[in-house]
Scaffold this motif. Sequence first.
Motif, PDB file in Angstrom:
ATOM      1  N   LEU A 100       0.849  -1.188   0.000  1.00 57.07           N
ATOM      2  CA  LEU A 100       0.000   0.000   0.000  1.00 57.07           C
ATOM      3  C   LEU A 100       0.886   1.240   0.000  1.00 57.07           C
ATOM      4  O   LEU A 100       1.966   1.252   0.593  1.00 57.07           O
ATOM      5  CB  LEU A 100      -0.927  -0.007   1.220  1.00 57.07           C
ATOM      6  N   ASN A 101       0.413   2.299  -0.666  1.00 56.97           N
ATOM      7  CA  ASN A 101       1.288   3.459  -0.861  1.00 56.97           C
ATOM      8  C   ASN A 101       0.721   4.785  -0.385  1.00 56.97           C
ATOM      9  O   ASN A 101       1.445   5.567   0.193  1.00 56.97           O
ATOM     10  CB  ASN A 101       1.676   3.588  -2.329  1.00 56.97           C
ATOM     11  N   ASP A 102      -0.537   5.107  -0.637  1.00 55.54           N
ATOM     12  CA  ASP A 102      -1.060   6.433  -0.289  1.00 55.54           C
ATOM     13  C   ASP A 102      -2.568   6.330  -0.112  1.00 55.54           C
ATOM     14  O   ASP A 102      -3.190   5.379  -0.592  1.00 55.54           O
ATOM     15  CB  ASP A 102      -0.712   7.446  -1.385  1.00 55.54           C
ATOM     16  N   ALA A 103      -3.158   7.322   0.582  1.00 56.47           N
ATOM     17  CA  ALA A 103      -4.586   7.205   0.905  1.00 56.47           C
ATOM     18  C   ALA A 103      -5.201   8.572   1.168  1.00 56.47           C
ATOM     19  O   ALA A 103      -4.502   9.544   1.470  1.00 56.47           O
ATOM     20  CB  ALA A 103      -4.779   6.313   2.135  1.00 56.47           C
ATOM     21  N   ALA A 104      -6.537   8.632   1.055  1.00 55.84           N
ATOM     22  CA  ALA A 104      -7.308   9.830   1.383  1.00 55.84           C
ATOM     23  C   ALA A 104      -8.731   9.410   1.737  1.00 55.84           C
ATOM     24  O   ALA A 104      -9.200   8.353   1.300  1.00 55.84           O
ATOM     25  CB  ALA A 104      -7.325  10.805   0.208  1.00 55.84           C
ATOM     26  N   ILE A 105      -9.418  10.243   2.523  1.00 59.30           N
ATOM     27  CA  ILE A 105     -10.778   9.948   2.978  1.00 59.30           C
ATOM     28  C   ILE A 105     -11.720  11.016   2.429  1.00 59.30           C
ATOM     29  O   ILE A 105     -11.425  12.215   2.485  1.00 59.30           O
ATOM     30  CB  ILE A 105     -10.853   9.940   4.517  1.00 59.30           C
ATOM     31  N   ASP A 106     -12.866  10.575   1.891  1.00 59.55           N
ATOM     32  CA  ASP A 106     -13.846  11.550   1.405  1.00 59.55           C
ATOM     33  C   ASP A 106     -14.797  11.934   2.541  1.00 59.55           C
ATOM     34  O   ASP A 106     -14.753  11.340   3.636  1.00 59.55           O
ATOM     35  CB  ASP A 106     -14.569  11.025   0.168  1.00 59.55           C
ATOM     36  N   PRO A 107     -15.645  12.953   2.355  1.00 57.37           N
ATOM     37  CA  PRO A 107     -16.517  13.421   3.450  1.00 57.37           C
ATOM     38  C   PRO A 107     -17.477  12.361   3.971  1.00 57.37           C
ATOM     39  O   PRO A 107     -17.950  12.470   5.108  1.00 57.37           O
ATOM     40  CB  PRO A 107     -17.272  14.595   2.812  1.00 57.37           C
ATOM     41  N   ALA A 108     -17.765  11.321   3.169  1.00 59.02           N
ATOM     42  CA  ALA A 108     -18.642  10.247   3.624  1.00 59.02           C
ATOM     43  C   ALA A 108     -17.895   9.211   4.457  1.00 59.02           C
ATOM     44  O   ALA A 108     -18.510   8.241   4.926  1.00 59.02           O
ATOM     45  CB  ALA A 108     -19.304   9.573   2.421  1.00 59.02           C
ATOM     46  N   ARG A 110     -15.408   7.320   3.296  1.00 58.42           N
ATOM     47  CA  ARG A 110     -14.841   6.254   2.458  1.00 58.42           C
ATOM     48  C   ARG A 110     -13.344   6.494   2.289  1.00 58.42           C
ATOM     49  O   ARG A 110     -12.911   7.608   1.981  1.00 58.42           O
ATOM     50  CB  ARG A 110     -15.546   6.217   1.104  1.00 58.42           C
ATOM     51  N   LEU A 111     -12.575   5.438   2.500  1.00 63.33           N
ATOM     52  CA  LEU A 111     -11.127   5.515   2.434  1.00 63.33           C
ATOM     53  C   LEU A 111     -10.656   4.983   1.084  1.00 63.33           C
ATOM     54  O   LEU A 111     -10.863   3.808   0.755  1.00 63.33           O
ATOM     55  CB  LEU A 111     -10.511   4.700   3.574  1.00 63.33           C
ATOM     56  N   PHE A 112     -10.050   5.856   0.287  1.00 61.97           N
ATOM     57  CA  PHE A 112      -9.485   5.463  -1.002  1.00 61.97           C
ATOM     58  C   PHE A 112      -7.979   5.303  -0.832  1.00 61.97           C
ATOM     59  O   PHE A 112      -7.314   6.191  -0.281  1.00 61.97           O
ATOM     60  CB  PHE A 112      -9.784   6.525  -2.059  1.00 61.97           C
ATOM     61  N   PHE A 113      -7.437   4.181  -1.290  1.00 65.69           N
ATOM     62  CA  PHE A 113      -5.998   3.961  -1.139  1.00 65.69           C
ATOM     63  C   PHE A 113      -5.461   3.208  -2.334  1.00 65.69           C
ATOM     64  O   PHE A 113      -6.180   2.467  -3.016  1.00 65.69           O
ATOM     65  CB  PHE A 113      -5.694   3.191   0.155  1.00 65.69           C
ATOM     66  N   GLY A 114      -4.169   3.409  -2.595  1.00 65.85           N
ATOM     67  CA  GLY A 114      -3.536   2.784  -3.746  1.00 65.85           C
ATOM     68  C   GLY A 114      -2.525   1.739  -3.348  1.00 65.85           C
ATOM     69  O   GLY A 114      -1.975   1.750  -2.245  1.00 65.85           O
ATOM     70  N   THR A 115      -2.273   0.814  -4.276  1.00 66.39           N
ATOM     71  CA  THR A 115      -1.211  -0.172  -4.125  1.00 66.39           C
ATOM     72  C   THR A 115      -0.173   0.074  -5.211  1.00 66.39           C
ATOM     73  O   THR A 115      -0.417   0.811  -6.175  1.00 66.39           O
ATOM     74  CB  THR A 115      -1.734  -1.607  -4.231  1.00 66.39           C
ATOM     75  N   MET A 116       0.983  -0.573  -5.065  1.00 68.26           N
ATOM     76  CA  MET A 116       2.034  -0.437  -6.071  1.00 68.26           C
ATOM     77  C   MET A 116       3.016  -1.590  -5.936  1.00 68.26           C
ATOM     78  O   MET A 116       3.096  -2.251  -4.900  1.00 68.26           O
ATOM     79  CB  MET A 116       2.780   0.888  -5.916  1.00 68.26           C
ATOM     80  N   ASP A 117       3.758  -1.825  -7.011  1.00 66.28           N
ATOM     81  CA  ASP A 117       4.838  -2.794  -7.003  1.00 66.28           C
ATOM     82  C   ASP A 117       6.005  -2.189  -6.237  1.00 66.28           C
ATOM     83  O   ASP A 117       6.520  -1.124  -6.611  1.00 66.28           O
ATOM     84  CB  ASP A 117       5.243  -3.114  -8.443  1.00 66.28           C
ATOM     85  N   ASN A 118       6.423  -2.854  -5.162  1.00 63.07           N
ATOM     86  CA  ASN A 118       7.513  -2.322  -4.356  1.00 63.07           C
ATOM     87  C   ASN A 118       8.808  -2.194  -5.155  1.00 63.07           C
ATOM     88  O   ASN A 118       9.667  -1.377  -4.831  1.00 63.07           O
ATOM     89  CB  ASN A 118       7.745  -3.215  -3.125  1.00 63.07           C
ATOM     90  N   ASP A 119       8.958  -2.992  -6.230  1.00 59.17           N
ATOM     91  CA  ASP A 119      10.132  -2.891  -7.088  1.00 59.17           C
ATOM     92  C   ASP A 119       9.985  -1.815  -8.156  1.00 59.17           C
ATOM     93  O   ASP A 119      10.906  -1.608  -8.963  1.00 59.17           O
ATOM     94  CB  ASP A 119      10.407  -4.243  -7.759  1.00 59.17           C
ATOM     95  N   GLU A 120       8.838  -1.169  -8.200  1.00 56.29           N
ATOM     96  CA  GLU A 120       8.566  -0.061  -9.119  1.00 56.29           C
ATOM     97  C   GLU A 120       8.763  -0.462 -10.577  1.00 56.29           C
ATOM     98  O   GLU A 120       9.318   0.288 -11.384  1.00 56.29           O
ATOM     99  CB  GLU A 120       9.419   1.164  -8.765  1.00 56.29           C
ATOM    100  N   ILE A 284      -9.505  16.485   8.497  1.00 62.81           N
ATOM    101  CA  ILE A 284      -9.614  15.160   7.883  1.00 62.81           C
ATOM    102  C   ILE A 284     -10.795  14.419   8.520  1.00 62.81           C
ATOM    103  O   ILE A 284     -10.816  14.206   9.741  1.00 62.81           O
ATOM    104  CB  ILE A 284      -8.324  14.355   8.089  1.00 62.81           C
ATOM    105  N   PRO A 285     -11.786  14.005   7.738  1.00 62.87           N
ATOM    106  CA  PRO A 285     -12.898  13.230   8.320  1.00 62.87           C
ATOM    107  C   PRO A 285     -12.409  11.836   8.684  1.00 62.87           C
ATOM    108  O   PRO A 285     -11.524  11.286   8.044  1.00 62.87           O
ATOM    109  CB  PRO A 285     -13.925  13.182   7.189  1.00 62.87           C
ATOM    110  N   PRO A 286     -12.987  11.221   9.727  1.00 61.96           N
ATOM    111  CA  PRO A 286     -12.584   9.855  10.065  1.00 61.96           C
ATOM    112  C   PRO A 286     -13.130   8.844   9.067  1.00 61.96           C
ATOM    113  O   PRO A 286     -14.199   9.050   8.485  1.00 61.96           O
ATOM    114  CB  PRO A 286     -13.190   9.652  11.462  1.00 61.96           C
ATOM    115  N   ALA A 287     -12.379   7.775   8.889  1.00 60.09           N
ATOM    116  CA  ALA A 287     -12.863   6.679   8.033  1.00 60.09           C
ATOM    117  C   ALA A 287     -14.046   5.997   8.724  1.00 60.09           C
ATOM    118  O   ALA A 287     -14.089   5.878   9.943  1.00 60.09           O
ATOM    119  CB  ALA A 287     -11.749   5.683   7.790  1.00 60.09           C
ATOM    120  N   ASN A 288     -14.990   5.531   7.925  1.00 62.65           N
ATOM    121  CA  ASN A 288     -16.210   4.929   8.483  1.00 62.65           C
ATOM    122  C   ASN A 288     -16.031   3.443   8.799  1.00 62.65           C
ATOM    123  O   ASN A 288     -17.012   2.718   8.978  1.00 62.65           O
ATOM    124  CB  ASN A 288     -17.406   5.143   7.553  1.00 62.65           C
ATOM    125  N   SER A 289     -14.798   2.978   8.836  1.00 57.78           N
ATOM    126  CA  SER A 289     -14.524   1.559   9.110  1.00 57.78           C
ATOM    127  C   SER A 289     -13.837   1.376  10.466  1.00 57.78           C
ATOM    128  O   SER A 289     -13.226   2.295  10.979  1.00 57.78           O
ATOM    129  CB  SER A 289     -13.617   0.980   8.015  1.00 57.78           C
TER     130      SER A 289
END
Length: 289
Positions: A100-108, A110-120, A284-289
């Motif tokens: 996992l690499n980066d993340a952001a939370i929307d006002p509802a 919901r947590l959006f996050f990205g994955t990536m190849d560690n070897d790039e 930053i709104p809290p994640a709903n999870s």
Amino acid sequence: MALMQAGHLLAIGAELGEGPIWIDGALWFVDIKGSRIYRHVPETGALDRWDAPEFVGWVVPSAKGDLIAGLQSGPHRFSPEMGAFDRIAEIDAHLPANRLNDAAIDPAGRLFFGTMDNDEAAPSGRVFMLDAGAVSATAIHPTVITNGPAIAPGGTHLYHVDTLARTITVHAIAADGSVGPAAPFLRFTGDEGHPDGAICDAEGGVWVAFYGGWAARRYNTSGQLTDEVRFPVSNVTKIALGGPDHRTAYATTARQGLSAEALAAQPLAGDIFTFPVSIPGLPIPPANS
């Protein structure tokens, strides 16, 4: 265009500093490759550290009162008091080189996050959504290194950074959290460095950190450059807007990939920097999870 210099704040020496976020009067950030989580309270000067069991990309607040940490294998519930991690969901079990690499939370929440190849190298990175404990993949096209996502005020749009392609696309977010098709927002030539972490401020401006670019830059909603902040280190990874009025920027940086000669010329690489901004960030709104 406003031009300024970032000031040095904390000596960390992170291999890959990332994920700065302002939560309840404190700056949280991580060293991904060092598998460490940090909390800094500017009012007191306190600096606390936790060791994570895997690479850790970020921490965010949860509506349950604790934190959620983005470990390599997936989002985990994190208790700072106990130093304990409890996995919520496993991500990319069939891709052991992914993290996992980066993340952001929307006002509802919901947590959006990205994955990536560690070897790039492999285009195995996806953007996922964690909503009320359930994880689903978004329709954003796979890429090697996902960054952002940044969420526009009101949660109407998501900005996705494709670091190696040096592009940022914008996607509408529907009421159910589904992410629409890509529309072009910014494309960089390479002289600026590689676009890395991104966030939105209260006016919808997009702050982008540039890895290998010695800078962070702000663009308005039309994609025009409005602010540039120069750093004494090359690898700037992401900023957060915090402080009592959300007008203080905090930036993470990285030592990763720098030669011995480069490190000698950049002794502050991997440290935390700060600078003031005229347009504040939003809580930053809290994640709903």
